[in-house]
Design a protein around this motif. Structure first.
Motif, PDB file in Angstrom:
ATOM      1  N   ASP A 140       0.866  -1.175   0.000  1.00 21.98           N
ATOM      2  CA  ASP A 140       0.000   0.000   0.000  1.00 21.98           C
ATOM      3  C   ASP A 140       0.908   1.232   0.000  1.00 21.98           C
ATOM      4  O   ASP A 140       1.384   1.683   1.039  1.00 21.98           O
ATOM      5  CB  ASP A 140      -0.889  -0.036   1.256  1.00 21.98           C
ATOM      6  N   THR A 141       1.162   1.767  -1.203  1.00 19.69           N
ATOM      7  CA  THR A 141       2.130   2.859  -1.315  1.00 19.69           C
ATOM      8  C   THR A 141       1.605   4.161  -0.718  1.00 19.69           C
ATOM      9  O   THR A 141       2.388   5.001  -0.275  1.00 19.69           O
ATOM     10  CB  THR A 141       2.518   3.077  -2.787  1.00 19.69           C
ATOM     11  N   HIS A 142       0.283   4.352  -0.681  1.00 21.65           N
ATOM     12  CA  HIS A 142      -0.270   5.573  -0.093  1.00 21.65           C
ATOM     13  C   HIS A 142      -0.072   5.604   1.421  1.00 21.65           C
ATOM     14  O   HIS A 142       0.329   6.634   1.990  1.00 21.65           O
ATOM     15  CB  HIS A 142      -1.761   5.694  -0.418  1.00 21.65           C
ATOM     16  N   HIS A 143      -0.344   4.491   2.081  1.00 15.95           N
ATOM     17  CA  HIS A 143      -0.213   4.417   3.536  1.00 15.95           C
ATOM     18  C   HIS A 143       1.182   3.971   3.966  1.00 15.95           C
ATOM     19  O   HIS A 143       1.395   3.656   5.135  1.00 15.95           O
ATOM     20  CB  HIS A 143      -1.288   3.490   4.102  1.00 15.95           C
ATOM     21  N   ARG A 144       2.113   3.939   3.017  1.00 15.27           N
ATOM     22  CA  ARG A 144       3.519   3.626   3.278  1.00 15.27           C
ATOM     23  C   ARG A 144       3.703   2.232   3.879  1.00 15.27           C
ATOM     24  O   ARG A 144       4.558   2.007   4.734  1.00 15.27           O
ATOM     25  CB  ARG A 144       4.153   4.673   4.178  1.00 15.27           C
ATOM     26  N   ILE A 145       2.900   1.292   3.419  1.00 14.37           N
ATOM     27  CA  ILE A 145       3.128  -0.116   3.755  1.00 14.37           C
ATOM     28  C   ILE A 145       3.915  -0.691   2.583  1.00 14.37           C
ATOM     29  O   ILE A 145       3.365  -1.254   1.633  1.00 14.37           O
ATOM     30  CB  ILE A 145       1.804  -0.868   3.988  1.00 14.37           C
ATOM     31  N   ARG A 146       5.210  -0.444   2.611  1.00  9.82           N
ATOM     32  CA  ARG A 146       6.104  -0.818   1.526  1.00  9.82           C
ATOM     33  C   ARG A 146       7.505  -1.022   2.082  1.00  9.82           C
ATOM     34  O   ARG A 146       7.763  -0.744   3.258  1.00  9.82           O
ATOM     35  CB  ARG A 146       6.095   0.257   0.435  1.00  9.82           C
ATOM     36  N   PRO A 147       8.432  -1.570   1.248  1.00 10.75           N
ATOM     37  CA  PRO A 147       9.773  -1.886   1.736  1.00 10.75           C
ATOM     38  C   PRO A 147      10.492  -0.680   2.322  1.00 10.75           C
ATOM     39  O   PRO A 147      10.324   0.463   1.877  1.00 10.75           O
ATOM     40  CB  PRO A 147      10.493  -2.391   0.477  1.00 10.75           C
ATOM     41  N   MET A 149      10.121   0.944   4.943  1.00 15.23           N
ATOM     42  CA  MET A 149       9.334   1.872   5.746  1.00 15.23           C
ATOM     43  C   MET A 149       8.935   1.147   7.034  1.00 15.23           C
ATOM     44  O   MET A 149       8.732  -0.070   7.032  1.00 15.23           O
ATOM     45  CB  MET A 149       8.085   2.325   5.000  1.00 15.23           C
ATOM     46  N   PRO A 150       8.813   1.869   8.135  1.00 12.53           N
ATOM     47  CA  PRO A 150       8.397   1.204   9.383  1.00 12.53           C
ATOM     48  C   PRO A 150       6.964   0.698   9.284  1.00 12.53           C
ATOM     49  O   PRO A 150       6.032   1.492   9.117  1.00 12.53           O
ATOM     50  CB  PRO A 150       8.536   2.308  10.432  1.00 12.53           C
ATOM     51  N   ILE A 151       6.797  -0.631   9.311  1.00 13.27           N
ATOM     52  CA  ILE A 151       5.455  -1.210   9.280  1.00 13.27           C
ATOM     53  C   ILE A 151       5.091  -1.512  10.724  1.00 13.27           C
ATOM     54  O   ILE A 151       5.464  -2.529  11.300  1.00 13.27           O
ATOM     55  CB  ILE A 151       5.401  -2.453   8.378  1.00 13.27           C
ATOM     56  N   THR A 152       4.365  -0.580  11.304  1.00 12.21           N
ATOM     57  CA  THR A 152       4.054  -0.589  12.728  1.00 12.21           C
ATOM     58  C   THR A 152       2.851  -1.476  13.027  1.00 12.21           C
ATOM     59  O   THR A 152       2.118  -1.904  12.127  1.00 12.21           O
ATOM     60  CB  THR A 152       3.758   0.832  13.192  1.00 12.21           C
TER      61      THR A 152
END
Length: 463
Positions: A140-147, A149-152
């Motif tokens: 999900d590139t909009h919500h920054r669920i991508r490599p 990036m901090p996936i909290t």
């Protein structure tokens, strides 16, 4: 406020979201899926209104404006081709949700349309007697669920809250096609977004919903790694073997050049109906494989005339006359975290640079290979700490080399047997499940081989 809404949605699972326990076995559900034989993929989302399938992740919802949207047209088009189900892209890689979600403002209700497309789709397809499936992207590139990036935990909870909405608000969902997860191009691992947690959560909401992850670019075709159905994206070069496949499978392809609609589509050449039937539906169905054909609606929310005509041609050429293949019984899907991944490995003498760490590097294209001069080769991995495990999965580089072997685990300094004997299958993937034991290391010893043993990957799991 959004955090509170997500939390509330998660809590609702207990009171309103849970379906009854599954009345059918996984094998029965897999057989019923294969018996559906042919369906419609519908890529329709914010990329429809952009020049590329991967649009600007911050593209404004204001561009999403299908002024003539008619999901009934889609359903009738599917019926004209004698399809038995549809599958809609509820959220693609750019993160735009085309249902009335409470988890994000980046959704269709903040577009000029202001209508729940998922609702209109499921209602239209069910009215035509068609099954309903949904597509959902983890990437999900909009919500920054991508490599990188901090996936909290908050982002993981958003994923679960969105799945909660989709699986409790729209009736029974035959299958959920998941994309953008642990593929070489997406690079979001099953550890970063924990597969087992998401998989179990889906099953808690709809136990009979099949979970299908488009991960054939990475995982071997001989076993169900992190999926209930082995899924192949043909346009990306993933081809099912019509002679060797033994698993319940799905193959997808687009009738147009791209997944999402492009301005050239109304006049461009489509893949012909004859090819779809003779080269896809018929041979794949015989190989336990369901074929799903993508037809992209245009920016008005309608399917183009040339696509509608090609679907009618398919319907005149092909009918679903029922089951054509009986799906063989197969091992249950592997769903757990591989506790051996990237842990320290040792072995007897290796061949050239094919060192021991290639057997647990999370890459099935590399392998540890024994040196030809070693008479009694072995390989072992040391775990992070004493761990409860209940399965070991061995993937050979080439099938048929391991004739007999022994699997041992170490506990309190003592090695104990888990398996010792001839290979139970000629598949290059060998799945061993057993009662839980506590281990701090696992060792594989080769007692008879047809050539030099080579391990593409060894997985150790607590499932």
């Amino acid at each position: 406020m959004r955090k509170l809404l997500i939390a509330a949605a998660m809590l609702l699972t207990v009171s309103t979201g849970s379906f009854a326990a599954p009345a059918k076995s996984l094998h029965q559900l897999q057989q019923e899926f294969v018996d559906l034989r042919f369906g419609m993929f519908i890529h329709f989302n914010i990329p429809t209104f952009a020049p590329d399938d991967w649009p600007d992740p911050d593209l404004s919802p204001s561009v999403f404006n299908p002024k003539k949207l008619d999901c009934r047209q889609w359903a009738r088009a599917a019926r004209s081709a004698n399809m038995s189900y549809g599958c809609l892209t509820t959220k693609h890689h750019s993160g735009f949700c085309i249902w009335d979600t409470k988890t994000t403002d980046y959704n269709v209700m903040n577009s000029p349309l202001k209508r729940d497309v998922v609702r209109e789709y499921v209602d239209a397809f069910r009215k035509e007697g068609l099954k309903v499936m949904l597509y959902y992207s983890i990437l999900d590139t909009h919500h920054r669920i991508r490599p990188n990036m901090p996936i909290t935990r908050e982002k993981i909870d958003m994923i679960k809250a969105q799945l909660h909405e989709l699986l409790t608000g729209y009736g029974p969902v035959t299958a959920l096609i998941i994309d953008g997860w642990d593929a070489p191009w997406s690079r979001i691992s099953y550890d970063t977004v924990p597969f087992k947690e998401i998989y179990d959560y889906i099953k808690s909401l709809q136990p009979e919903c099949l979970v299908m992850d488009l991960n054939a670019a990475k995982y071997p075709r001989e076993a169900l790694f992190y999926t209930d159905i082995k899924s192949y994206e043909q346009g990306a070069g993933q081809k099912i073997s019509t002679t060797e496949n033994r698993l319940p499978a799905l193959a997808c392809l687009s009738i147009q050049k791209n997944w999402f609609w492009k301005e050239s589509f109304p006049t461009s050449k489509l893949k012909p109906a004859e090819e779809m039937v003779s080269d896809n539906i018929v041979p794949y169905n015989r190989a336990h494989c369901n074929f799903i054909l993508n037809v992209a609606p245009n920016r008005d929310g309608l399917m183009d005339d040339n696509a509608l005509e090609e679907l009618k041609k398919i319907g005149r050429m092909w009918h679903n006359d029922g089951r054509v293949s009986t799906v063989p019984e197969c091992d249950a899907p592997i769903t757990g975290h591989n506790v051996a991944k990237n842990r320290p490995a040792e072995s007897s003498w290796s061949w050239d640079y094919n060192l021991m760490d290639f057997a647990n590097d999370d890459d099935f294209n590399t392998a540890w290979e024994s040196n030809q001069y070693v008479k009694n080769p072995w390989w072992m991995v040391t775990l992070d700490k004493p761990t409860a495990i209940n399965s070991v999965v061995i993937t050979e580089e080439k099938a048929g080399v391991m004739q007999s072997y022994r699997i041992e685990y170490r506990t309190s300094g003592t090695w104990k047997n888990l398996f010792d004997g001839n290979a139970l299958t000629d598949s290059r993937v060998k799945i061993h499940r057993f009662s839980p034991v506590t281990a701090d290391a696992v060792r594989i010893s080769f007692t008879r081989c047809n050539g030099q043993p080579a391990l593409a990957e060894v997985g150790v799991y607590a499932e």
